[in-house]
Design an enzyme around this catalytic site. Structure first.
Site, PDB file in Angstrom:
ATOM      1  N   CYS A   5      45.177  40.615  43.216  1.00 50.61           N
ATOM      2  CA  CYS A   5      45.221  40.170  42.136  1.00 50.61           C
ATOM      3  C   CYS A   5      44.940  41.466  40.821  1.00 50.61           C
ATOM      4  O   CYS A   5      43.631  41.779  40.903  1.00 50.61           O
ATOM      5  CB  CYS A   5      44.267  38.913  41.730  1.00 50.61           C
ATOM      6  N   CYS A  11      41.840  40.530  38.623  1.00 48.81           N
ATOM      7  CA  CYS A  11      40.626  40.228  39.470  1.00 48.81           C
ATOM      8  C   CYS A  11      40.164  41.937  39.861  1.00 48.81           C
ATOM      9  O   CYS A  11      39.062  41.782  39.697  1.00 48.81           O
ATOM     10  CB  CYS A  11      40.926  39.470  40.816  1.00 48.81           C
TER      11      CYS A  11
END
Length: 231
Positions: free
Chosen positions: A159, A162
């Protein structure tokens, strides 16, 4: 003569503009692509679907599905424009389109010619999602103490936002070790738990106080926003 000169100037200008517009888009073959992504910190983006990514992918790759335009825009918003983005898909078509879109946003892109198919035909390595022991909802809740403030960080290695926020979250926990407990959940592996927690987008941050959820935020956010919820 004047007409010919003017026409020649216009054609030259158009050619220059076209070249300038394509200057940031690079199509590279697997061998060159491999040399460009040797550093694990590069921005390597798999633009295929999540199911395709889970089947196999290049090491250290992030994932953003080009066919889901809203998701793609959200995830790639966290990419660093000062660094190139290396893209691939199954055979090169989707990643080329995604690369052109990113070019218009100001990114420099390198697209893998032939996609992961060409990569594997050249006998280059791929990875699969690592399996993890499932965490039940009961086990998850047992990790939330009643007398402590807890920050749960639900993300995934693939991600982009992230990956960008991970160092900031770790730094926040290191600076305030006594003020809260940090729990990290691999949402890419703990899919059933995430469904039960209704955390289907990453990153998702949840703060617990007195054993109860007091705040939740999904997506990239400022550390001040998170820190304010921990007081």
């Amino acid at each position: 003569m004047k007409f010919n000169l003017c026409a020649g100037f216009v054609i030259s200008l158009l050619l220059f503009t076209a070249c300038k517009g394509d200057a940031q888009l690079h199509e590279v073959k697997p061998a060159e692509f491999e040399s460009l992504i040797k550093d694990s910190t590069v921005q390597l983006l798999d633009v295929r679907t999540a199911d395709e990514f889970n089947t196999d992918h290049l090491a250290h790759a992030m994932q953003a599905d080009w066919t889901r335009k809203d998701e793609f825009a959200r995830r790639t918003a966290s990419l660093n424009k000062s660094k190139p983005v290396y893209l691939y898909c199954l055979s090169g078509g989707r990643s080329a389109a995604a690369a052109e879109w990113l070019n218009k946003k100001g990114y420099t892109t390198y697209n893998l010619q032939g996609g992961i198919n060409a990569w594997k035909q050249d006998h280059k390595p791929v990875e699969q999602i690592k399996t993890a022991t499932p965490i039940s909802l009961a086990e998850y809740l047992s990790r939330i103490p009643m007398d402590k403030t807890v920050l749960v960080d639900i993300g995934a290695t693939w991600c982009p936002p992230c990956k960008k926020m991970n160092p900031q979250i770790d730094s926040l926990a290191a600076v305030h070790p006594k003020e809260f407990i940090l729990i990290k959940i691999d949402g890419g592996a703990q899919t059933e738990l995430c469904a039960q927690l209704k955390a289907t987008e990453f990153p998702t941050f949840i703060v617990y106080k007195g054993g109860k959820e007091s705040w939740r935020f999904t997506g990239e956010t400022d550390m001040k926003n998170i820190a304010a919820q921990l007081n």
